[in-house]
Every structure is written in C-alpha cells, then in structure tokens.
Motif scaffolding. Structure first.
Motif, PDB file in Angstrom:
ATOM      1  N   ARG A 273       0.805  -1.216   0.000  1.00  0.00           N
ATOM      2  CA  ARG A 273       0.000   0.000   0.000  1.00  0.00           C
ATOM      3  C   ARG A 273       0.840   1.270   0.000  1.00  0.00           C
ATOM      4  O   ARG A 273       0.324   2.355   0.202  1.00  0.00           O
ATOM      5  N   ASP A 274       2.147   1.140  -0.197  1.00  0.00           N
ATOM      6  CA  ASP A 274       3.017   2.315  -0.206  1.00  0.00           C
ATOM      7  C   ASP A 274       3.966   2.180  -1.397  1.00  0.00           C
ATOM      8  O   ASP A 274       5.107   1.752  -1.267  1.00  0.00           O
ATOM      9  N   ASN A 275       3.450   2.536  -2.566  1.00  0.00           N
ATOM     10  CA  ASN A 275       4.213   2.314  -3.793  1.00  0.00           C
ATOM     11  C   ASN A 275       5.540   3.067  -3.794  1.00  0.00           C
ATOM     12  O   ASN A 275       6.557   2.558  -4.280  1.00  0.00           O
ATOM     13  N   ASP A 276       5.546   4.312  -3.271  1.00  0.00           N
ATOM     14  CA  ASP A 276       6.763   5.117  -3.352  1.00  0.00           C
ATOM     15  C   ASP A 276       7.654   4.976  -2.118  1.00  0.00           C
ATOM     16  O   ASP A 276       8.658   5.674  -1.995  1.00  0.00           O
ATOM     17  N   LYS A 277       7.250   4.072  -1.194  1.00  0.00           N
ATOM     18  CA  LYS A 277       8.085   3.772  -0.027  1.00  0.00           C
ATOM     19  C   LYS A 277       8.430   5.005   0.813  1.00  0.00           C
ATOM     20  O   LYS A 277       9.517   5.104   1.370  1.00  0.00           O
TER      21      LYS A 277
ATOM     22  N   ASN B 232      -0.922   4.413   0.364  1.00  0.00           N
ATOM     23  CA  ASN B 232      -1.388   4.981  -0.898  1.00  0.00           C
ATOM     24  C   ASN B 232      -2.698   5.749  -0.743  1.00  0.00           C
ATOM     25  O   ASN B 232      -2.910   6.771  -1.392  1.00  0.00           O
TER      26      ASN B 232
ATOM     27  N   ASN C 191       2.974   7.786  -6.145  1.00  0.00           N
ATOM     28  CA  ASN C 191       4.094   7.267  -6.929  1.00  0.00           C
ATOM     29  C   ASN C 191       5.355   8.113  -6.806  1.00  0.00           C
ATOM     30  O   ASN C 191       6.355   7.859  -7.474  1.00  0.00           O
TER      31      ASN C 191
END
Length: 607
Positions: A415-419, A424, A431
């Motif tokens: 749930r945290d694409n961009d870390k 998200n 992103n």
C-alpha cells in the motif's frame, strides 16, 4: 266488626299510598355514575387484569376483544328492602396496546354495554337505566422503571390512566364531571414457571350519593384505593392465572373485593384465546355477585421468555430454535438439545447424540469433527484452513484476511508504492516520495538550492540553509514556519495611532516579497495585538486599525487582497507579562498566520 274492617282497610290503603309516594320519590333520585369496575390490562403482560411491572417488547402491538357478563352489579336497600337496579350486564370490551420503545407503552380501552337487564320498576320504585350504551373509554400511559434480569431484581412500572368524559349517562357509564384519573404503581417478579405481582392504584372520582337516602353507605361513591395481586403460570400454551382485586374506600362507602381465576391459550404465535370467571364480595356499587369473560387477542401475543422461565414456543406445533428449548429432544434420540452435538439427527447417547458417520469425508467422524460439513485436517479438529482472500496466508496469521497480499507483508497488499512511509490511500502523490507534512508529495525547490520552498525566504534566489535559503549577501527579515511568518524585527506605529512608521517599511516589503514568492500560501491573517493598558474595546479597535493598515500596505505592494485578512485581537492574546514595560512592548505586535481555508471548513482551529 264493620268499623274494625274499615279501619284496617284504611290503614292498608294509607300504607300503600305512603310506600308508593316514597318509591316515586326514590325513582327520581337515582343519579348517573360509572358502574363498571372491571379494567383490562391492555398489554396483558403477565395477567389479563393486573400489571405485573412488565411492558410489551418495543414495536409490539396487541389488540383484544372480550365479552363480559356481570351478575347483579347494582343493588340498593331502602327501609329494609333490597332492590335490584341492574340484575345483569353484558359488556363488549375492545382494548389495544402498543410499545413504541423499551420503556414506554400506551393503552386504550373501549367498553360498550351490549345489554343491561334491570329490575321491575313496579317492584323497586327506582328509575330503570337504559339497556345499551357506550361505556367510559380509557387511555393509559405506562412507563417502565425497573427490569428483572438474569442477575435478579424486579419488574416495576408506573401508569397514568384517564377515563374520557364520553360515556353514556343513561346506561350508568359516566361519572359526574366527566374525567376520571387512575394512577397506579405495579411491581412483579419471575419465579421459574410462576410470575407474581402486586398493583396499587388510586381512582379519582366525585364523592356523591347515588340516591338521597341518608346514612346509606352502600349508596355512596367517591375516591378509592385499588389494590390487586396476581399469580400466573408461564412457559406453556395453556396458562393459568389467579387475580385478587380489592377496593379500599377513601370516602363514606363500603369496600369490595373480587376473586378472578382465568386461563389463556396460545392458538398460534399471533392469536390467543382467554377467559375468566369469579365472584365478588361487598356491597359497593358495581361489585357483582359473579362475573364471566371470554375473548381473544391478536398481534404480539406470544409471551417473552423471562429470567428463569422456559419458552412457550417449546410446546409442540410452535416454531422455536434449538437454543430456545435446551430441555427438548428435537431428534428423539434420548439426548437433550442442550447437550446434543447433532440435535437435528438421531444418534447414540455414547456419541452425544451423533451417529458414526463422516459427512464431509475428511476421515473424522461427525461427533469428533468441529466442522462436520467442511473437510479439514485432524490437526485442526476437522476444520479447513481458513483463507478468505486466497493469498495462501492462513487467516489466523493474515493481518489483512479479506485483502490478498504477499506473506512477507503479513498477507496485506502493498500500500506504499513510493516507499515514503505513507499509505497509498493517504498519499497525495502515491508514486512520488514525499514527507508527511506535504501529504506524501515531493518538496518543491524553485531555485534548486537544496532548501524547499516551504522554508525558503528567497524562493527565487539560490542560497544556503543557514541563511534561510537566501544568498549570503542578503539578510532575510522573514522566516517561514509551517503555520506563520516570523519577523526578524518589529512593525512600529505612531503612538496611540494606526499609521505605520517609515522605519517598518523595509520589514513589510520583505513580508510582501515572501508572500508573492509563495503562492502555495492561500491566506495570511494579519493579526494586531496590544498590551492591557486602556479599555479592552478601545484596544481592540486600535489593533484592528493597525492590522488593516498593514494589510493595505501589502496590497499596495501587489499582494492580492483576497490572500490577506486583518484581525484585531486587542489585549486578548498576550505572549508576555503585562506587569513589565518589556512584556508590554512584546505584547504590542503584528503577526502573520498562514491559514488553509479548506482546513477551517473542516473545523481545524486557527492558531
């Protein structure tokens, strides 16, 4: 002899004429009053006649119709003779009750005298009442006070009843003055299959003599105390009850009591038959020699299962659940429902009511299978491994059992694409990595000097972090904070005035520059403050004028007016003590607060 005979005849004639005259006087003196003493319990929780402290379940309606006969309810005595004014009375009772909430119940009773038999006017001398007419309708409001539960206690309720002034006077069904009030208090308790209760009430009615006889208490009516007690059986389609009702006079009238046993039979979950018969003791008007009643009720007639009671639904032919009737043996295998592992299929006592079969074919017979219709390993007592989201992570260790995800993420989706540490669904830029204060979006750095615009006092000129983002040869006079602009100086005004002194122009020019270089700041509130010297209202007006003067100066420096708002706080928000000259000087100030209008609409406080 002839003289004696003549004298006897004359005496007999005089006595007859005297009696006729007396009876004629009596016939004109019978006054109207409410004769009926029978009150139904519209909700019939516990007893047909008496409240036992219980109310119907919320949302429940009950209606009932009953035909009631009272024998010899009104006799009067005159000169040693007893006259039957009403020898029999048949009344049709229509009653209804509704419980809108758990603690409130409203009731309605409508009696109709269907037929009233009277004595012979020639024999009694009293005027005969009518045969048919409307009785006194009654309305009631009952409030629950206490409720018995599994831990104990009692049921208690209070009721206010009122008789409406619309009964027929000619049929002896209306008190003088019309309205009659009858508050009452009722209490009861469940004792296994028996309910017991008491009811105490007060009947308010005019105190009158229904004839003109002097000293005849049987001819009196008035205020009275009504008491009653009831016992009722529970847990069966056929239920019995015993009611004892009494009247304690509070005026010069005789008392009375009645013993009324009755029955109730639940035909189906929404229809009930009932009846009662009993006898009366006492000479109070309205007390019959005996009375009988038969009727039926519809609606919410199935009694609730009270503490310590068995459910009436456990009788054959009524719908019930296994949990409701633990003492029954539904499948007839000799094992009670409460301990039967297979209560709907016959089995053996040794197998706790189950048969030696394996319904789900997992190699574990049903009596030992915790999930007899779903195959599963023996290590899980025959139950399957639960994996709702089909992500190969068992529910028992899956932190997100309804959303598929990899095992290395505890079964939860990524749930945290961009870390950037922001989920998200909360990341405005899912992103692109960014800090939490920017809702997960990357920092903006217009001049590429490594100082983000949110902290750069010179957003269009490259500078250093140590110099607030400005070049080394520039001394910034404004520092950006998350929620305000911090001035490296002070705005000065004329003493006791609102005109800005020229020595503050450079500082305010810096304020205008910073605001223009940071369009992401939607609104700046210019706040004016004073010390506590002077009157509060005057200080507030002066601070408002100074704040507005600063706002107008910034507008002249090309700052859009819609991005500025002035607010004078006077002496209400000090930042230092007003007891010293330095503290008062610090309190005389102008500040600049950054406000997000969207946050204000959502209720965020302004600092």
């Amino acid at each position: 002899m002839r003289l004696r005979t003549s004298l006897r005849r004359a005496a007999a004639l005089a006595l007859a004429l005297t009696s006729t005259a007396a009876l004629a006087q009596i016939s004109s003196t019978l006054r109207t009053f409410e004769l009926e003493r029978l009150d139904l319990n519209p909700g019939a929780e516990g007893s047909l006649l008496l409240g036992l402290g219980e109310l119907m379940p919320p949302g429940t309606f009950r209606g009932s119709v009953a035909l009631h006969y009272a024998h010899s309810p009104l006799q009067l005595e005159q000169d040693g003779q007893t006259f039957q004014i009403v020898s029999g009375r048949a009344t049709l009772h229509v009653a209804a009750a509704y419980a809108p909430t758990r603690w409130l119940q409203v009731g309605l009773q409508l009696p109709l005298v269907a037929f009233q038999m009277t004595g012979s006017q020639a024999d009694s001398g009293f005027e005969q009442p009518s045969h048919v007419g409307l009785g006194t309708p009654g309305v009631s409001l009952r409030v629950g006070l206490l409720t018995q539960d599994d831990a104990g206690g009692v049921d208690m309720a209070a009721e206010l009843g009122a008789g409406l002034p619309v009964g027929s006077e000619a049929v002896l069904a209306r008190d003088p003055g019309g309205w009659r009030l009858s508050p009452r208090l009722m209490v009861g308790r469940h004792f296994g299959f028996i309910r017991a209760g008491l009811e105490v009430g007060f009947l308010q009615r005019p105190s009158i003599a229904i004839t003109r006889q002097l000293g005849a208490s049987a001819d009196q009516i008035g205020n009275e105390l009504r008491v009653g007690a009831a016992l009722a059986t529970t847990g069966r389609r056929l239920r019995w009850e015993l009611n004892v009702r009494g009247m304690v006079p509070l005026t010069n009238q005789p008392g009375a009591a009645e013993l009324l046993p009755g029955f109730r039979y639940l035909v189906n979950p929404s229809f009930e038959l009932f009846g009662l018969v009993g006898m009366g003791v006492g000479s109070a008007p309205g007390t019959p020699l005996f009375r009988m009643m038969m009727g039926g009720a519809f609606g919410g007639v199935t009694p609730r299962r009270g503490p310590g009671e068995s459910s009436v639904n456990c009788e054959p032919g009524l719908v019930h659940t296994l949990e409701e009737c633990p003492e029954m043996d539904e499948d007839g295998d000799g094992v009670r429902n409460g301990v039967d592992r297979c209560p709907t299929e016959p089995g053996s006592v040794e197998r706790k009511g189950c048969s030696a079969k394996d319904t789900d074919g997992d190699g574990i017979e049903d009596m030992l299978d915790a999930c007899p219709v779903e195959p599963g390993p023996a290590a899980r007592q025959g139950c399957p491994v639960q994996d709702q989201d089909k992500d190969d992570v068992p529910d028992e260790v899956d932190s997100c059992p309804t959303a598929p995800g990899p095992a290395d993420n505890r079964g939860c989706p990524v749930r945290d694409n961009d870390k950037d540490g922001i989920d998200n669904d909360k990341d405005a830029c899912p992103n692109e990595a960014g800090p939490p204060e920017r809702d997960g979006c990357p920092e903006t750095d217009t001049d590429k000097d490594g100082v983000p615009n949110r902290a750069d006092s010179c957003a269009n000129e490259a500078g250093t972090v140590e110099n607030l983002g400005c070049p080394q040869h520039v001394q910034p006079l404004v520092e950006l904070k998350r929620d305000r602009l911090v001035l490296q100086g002070k705005v000065f005004f004329d003493a006791a005035g609102v005109r800005i002194q020229p020595r503050s122009f450079e500082l305010l020019d810096w304020v205008a520059r910073v605001i223009l270089e940071h369009p992401e700041m939607p609104l700046i509130v210019v706040g004016g403050h004073t010390d506590d010297r002077g009157f509060p209202d005057a200080n507030r007006r002066m601070s408002q004028g100074r704040a507005e003067a600063v706002r107008q100066y910034l507008i002249q420096k090309k700052v859009p007016a819609e991005r500025l708002q002035s607010q004078g706080y006077g002496q209400d928000r000090p930042i230092d003590s007003n007891a010293t000259s330095i503290g008062r000087e610090n309190n005389r100030r102008v500040d600049f607060v950054i406000v997000d209008p969207e946050l204000e609409k959502a209720g965020a406080p302004r600092r």
